[in-house]
Design a protein around this motif. Structure first.
Motif, PDB file in Angstrom:
ATOM      1  N   PRO A 252      19.254  46.142  14.104  1.00  0.00           N
ATOM      2  CA  PRO A 252      18.927  44.946  14.883  1.00  0.00           C
ATOM      3  C   PRO A 252      18.790  45.216  16.377  1.00  0.00           C
ATOM      4  O   PRO A 252      19.199  46.260  16.872  1.00  0.00           O
ATOM      5  N   PHE A 253      18.257  44.213  17.090  1.00  0.00           N
ATOM      6  CA  PHE A 253      17.882  44.373  18.496  1.00  0.00           C
ATOM      7  C   PHE A 253      17.886  42.996  19.147  1.00  0.00           C
ATOM      8  O   PHE A 253      17.270  42.069  18.623  1.00  0.00           O
ATOM      9  N   GLY A 254      18.596  42.847  20.276  1.00  0.00           N
ATOM     10  CA  GLY A 254      18.613  41.548  20.923  1.00  0.00           C
ATOM     11  C   GLY A 254      19.039  41.611  22.372  1.00  0.00           C
ATOM     12  O   GLY A 254      19.808  42.499  22.775  1.00  0.00           O
ATOM     13  N   VAL A 255      18.538  40.665  23.154  1.00  0.00           N
ATOM     14  CA  VAL A 255      18.903  40.510  24.565  1.00  0.00           C
ATOM     15  C   VAL A 255      19.349  39.068  24.760  1.00  0.00           C
ATOM     16  O   VAL A 255      18.731  38.139  24.228  1.00  0.00           O
ATOM     17  N   HIS A 256      20.413  38.878  25.508  1.00  0.00           N
ATOM     18  CA  HIS A 256      20.934  37.530  25.738  1.00  0.00           C
ATOM     19  C   HIS A 256      19.837  36.637  26.319  1.00  0.00           C
ATOM     20  O   HIS A 256      19.090  37.068  27.211  1.00  0.00           O
ATOM     21  N   PRO A 257      19.706  35.404  25.811  1.00  0.00           N
ATOM     22  CA  PRO A 257      18.639  34.514  26.295  1.00  0.00           C
ATOM     23  C   PRO A 257      18.611  34.349  27.817  1.00  0.00           C
ATOM     24  O   PRO A 257      17.530  34.206  28.398  1.00  0.00           O
ATOM     25  N   SER A 258      19.754  34.397  28.464  1.00  0.00           N
ATOM     26  CA  SER A 258      19.791  34.227  29.915  1.00  0.00           C
ATOM     27  C   SER A 258      19.175  35.396  30.663  1.00  0.00           C
ATOM     28  O   SER A 258      18.871  35.293  31.852  1.00  0.00           O
ATOM     29  N   GLN A 259      18.984  36.522  29.966  1.00  0.00           N
ATOM     30  CA  GLN A 259      18.451  37.727  30.603  1.00  0.00           C
ATOM     31  C   GLN A 259      17.020  38.035  30.185  1.00  0.00           C
ATOM     32  O   GLN A 259      16.452  39.039  30.621  1.00  0.00           O
ATOM     33  N   GLN A 260      16.454  37.189  29.359  1.00  0.00           N
ATOM     34  CA  GLN A 260      15.087  37.449  28.917  1.00  0.00           C
ATOM     35  C   GLN A 260      14.096  37.165  30.043  1.00  0.00           C
ATOM     36  O   GLN A 260      14.353  36.355  30.924  1.00  0.00           O
ATOM     37  N   GLY A 261      12.965  37.873  30.001  1.00  0.00           N
ATOM     38  CA  GLY A 261      11.965  37.743  31.054  1.00  0.00           C
ATOM     39  C   GLY A 261      12.115  38.747  32.171  1.00  0.00           C
ATOM     40  O   GLY A 261      11.340  38.749  33.132  1.00  0.00           O
ATOM     41  N   LYS A 262      13.094  39.634  32.046  1.00  0.00           N
ATOM     42  CA  LYS A 262      13.347  40.631  33.085  1.00  0.00           C
ATOM     43  C   LYS A 262      12.997  42.043  32.635  1.00  0.00           C
ATOM     44  O   LYS A 262      13.241  43.006  33.357  1.00  0.00           O
ATOM     45  N   GLY A 263      12.449  42.153  31.420  1.00  0.00           N
ATOM     46  CA  GLY A 263      12.060  43.465  30.909  1.00  0.00           C
ATOM     47  C   GLY A 263      13.199  44.249  30.299  1.00  0.00           C
ATOM     48  O   GLY A 263      13.033  45.432  29.989  1.00  0.00           O
ATOM     49  N   ILE A 264      14.364  43.619  30.113  1.00  0.00           N
ATOM     50  CA  ILE A 264      15.509  44.333  29.546  1.00  0.00           C
ATOM     51  C   ILE A 264      15.203  44.761  28.111  1.00  0.00           C
ATOM     52  O   ILE A 264      15.487  45.892  27.709  1.00  0.00           O
ATOM     53  N   GLY A 265      14.623  43.828  27.346  1.00  0.00           N
ATOM     54  CA  GLY A 265      14.259  44.162  25.972  1.00  0.00           C
ATOM     55  C   GLY A 265      13.238  45.282  25.902  1.00  0.00           C
ATOM     56  O   GLY A 265      13.321  46.161  25.050  1.00  0.00           O
ATOM     57  N   LYS A 266      12.274  45.246  26.811  1.00  0.00           N
ATOM     58  CA  LYS A 266      11.254  46.300  26.844  1.00  0.00           C
ATOM     59  C   LYS A 266      11.884  47.663  27.104  1.00  0.00           C
ATOM     60  O   LYS A 266      11.555  48.663  26.455  1.00  0.00           O
ATOM     61  N   ILE A 267      12.822  47.706  28.035  1.00  0.00           N
ATOM     62  CA  ILE A 267      13.496  48.971  28.354  1.00  0.00           C
ATOM     63  C   ILE A 267      14.288  49.479  27.159  1.00  0.00           C
ATOM     64  O   ILE A 267      14.188  50.654  26.772  1.00  0.00           O
ATOM     65  N   LEU A 268      15.095  48.602  26.553  1.00  0.00           N
ATOM     66  CA  LEU A 268      15.892  49.000  25.399  1.00  0.00           C
ATOM     67  C   LEU A 268      14.996  49.459  24.242  1.00  0.00           C
ATOM     68  O   LEU A 268      15.274  50.477  23.597  1.00  0.00           O
ATOM     69  N   LEU A 269      13.923  48.707  23.975  1.00  0.00           N
ATOM     70  CA  LEU A 269      13.018  49.055  22.885  1.00  0.00           C
ATOM     71  C   LEU A 269      12.432  50.440  23.088  1.00  0.00           C
ATOM     72  O   LEU A 269      12.460  51.284  22.176  1.00  0.00           O
ATOM     73  N   HIS A 270      11.913  50.699  24.273  1.00  0.00           N
ATOM     74  CA  HIS A 270      11.270  51.992  24.503  1.00  0.00           C
ATOM     75  C   HIS A 270      12.277  53.133  24.586  1.00  0.00           C
ATOM     76  O   HIS A 270      11.978  54.255  24.147  1.00  0.00           O
ATOM     77  N   ASP A 271      13.456  52.879  25.122  1.00  0.00           N
ATOM     78  CA  ASP A 271      14.492  53.914  25.096  1.00  0.00           C
ATOM     79  C   ASP A 271      14.861  54.262  23.659  1.00  0.00           C
ATOM     80  O   ASP A 271      15.095  55.430  23.321  1.00  0.00           O
ATOM     81  N   CYS A 272      14.897  53.229  22.796  1.00  0.00           N
ATOM     82  CA  CYS A 272      15.240  53.464  21.398  1.00  0.00           C
ATOM     83  C   CYS A 272      14.122  54.239  20.688  1.00  0.00           C
ATOM     84  O   CYS A 272      14.386  55.163  19.917  1.00  0.00           O
TER      85      CYS A 272
END
Length: 318
Positions: A252-272
């Motif tokens: 699974p993969f998730g970013v807290h809703p309050s932090q979305q829109g900042k590219g955090i998910g993109k960074i985690l996804l590509h690092d993974c």
């Protein structure tokens, strides 16, 4: 129909179940080991819920119904809900109402347990597919519709080849920018695990917390889990190999809703994805996301392609 016998599962049926499964569900073959792990060893398995049809000694159909005996989290047993994770009938018997009779018996089993609604097939923890793949199983989709099931929502499975994967420069720049703002991106450590499991369970889905805990107990490498923090607070995570030990299965993969829109998910996804490629994996795939969700858009931008579509369906039992 007079020559057909209906009964529940009995020990010794496993070989015929796996054989007929593979004959009918050709896009989703299974091994005896996976059947054992996902069905027979499921803490919620009840032989009375597995309805079988035989002609003589030959298995010709199965509809499997299940309800929760073990809570996913706390004491919640979802006492109104039941699930049908799979069904199959030999092709030469589909015009003889075998499937309909099995479904009636499976539905009655759930009613007797007080269930008010039945879903196909969004059962956790051990779902095979999230819903009906109408493109590959049109007869199965029609069977559900004919028997009163309605679409609740749809999901897509996606795959991405990692053969030519490289971490793009814009991802590196974005990551450095967030680091300078106080974010950290690291592999998980023992000290992160209690918080990670609580975070994934409470912010997202109890099944995610369960999957992380169980896979770690079964040998998931810590290097397969990445976490993000903002000024020390856990805000996101990403891993691979979290289901059935399949290393190319992402999530699974998730970013807290309050932090979305900042590219955090993109960074985690590509690092993974980089991590997966570094371990010589050639593909990343997952079974379930909303095509038009924020996650769906993120995956598409990262080069994932839709490989299957599923309809999660339900029926009221009363």
């Amino acid at each position: 129909m007079d020559s057909i016998i209906f009964r529940q599962y009995k020990p010794g049926d496993e070989q015929q179940l796996v054989s007929l499964w593979n004959e009918v569900l050709t896009k989703d073959p299974i091994t005896s080991k996976r059947f054992r792990n996902l069905v027979l060893l499921d803490a919620n398995f009840d032989p009375e819920g597995m309805k079988l049809a035989f002609e003589g000694d030959k298995l010709i159909g199965c509809v499997y119904a299940i309800r929760r005996l073990l809570p996913m989290v706390s004491t919640e047993l979802e006492t109104d809900n039941g699930w049908i994770p799979f069904f199959f009938v030999a092709s030469e018997y589909r015009q003889r109402e075998v499937g309909s009779q099995l479904l009636k018996q499976a539905s009655q089993f759930l009613r007797e347990q007080g269930r008010k609604k039945v879903f196909f097939a969004s059962y956790a923890p051990n779902y095979i597919v999230p819903g009906i793949d109408a493109a590959n199983y049109p007869a199965g989709a029609e069977f559900l519709r004919k028997n009163g099931f309605m679409i609740q929502y749809s999901a897509v499975a996606m795959d991405k080849s990692l053969v030519d994967y490289e971490l793009l420069e814009d991802i590196k720049v974005l990551k450095q920018q967030r680091i300078e703002e106080g974010y950290t991106f690291e592999q998980a450590k023992d000290a992160d695990l209690v918080e990670l499991i609580r975070f994934s369970t409470q912010v997202f889905n109890a099944d995610w917390g369960r999957a992380i805990r169980e896979r770690l107990l079964q040998g998931l490498a810590m290097e397969q889990i990445l976490i993000a923090r903002a000024n020390g607070e856990l805000i996101g995570f990403c891993l691979y190999g979290g289901y059935e030990g399949i290393r190319e299965r992402f999530g699974p993969f998730g970013v807290h809703p309050s932090q979305q829109g900042k590219g955090i998910g993109k960074i985690l996804l590509h690092d993974c994805l980089k991590n997966m490629r570094s371990h010589a994996l050639h593909n990343a795939w997952f079974l379930w996301t909303g095509e038009t969700s924020s996650a769906g858009h993120l995956y598409k931008k990262a080069g994932f392609e839709i490989t299957r579509r599923f309809d999660i369906m339900f029926k009221n039992l009363f």
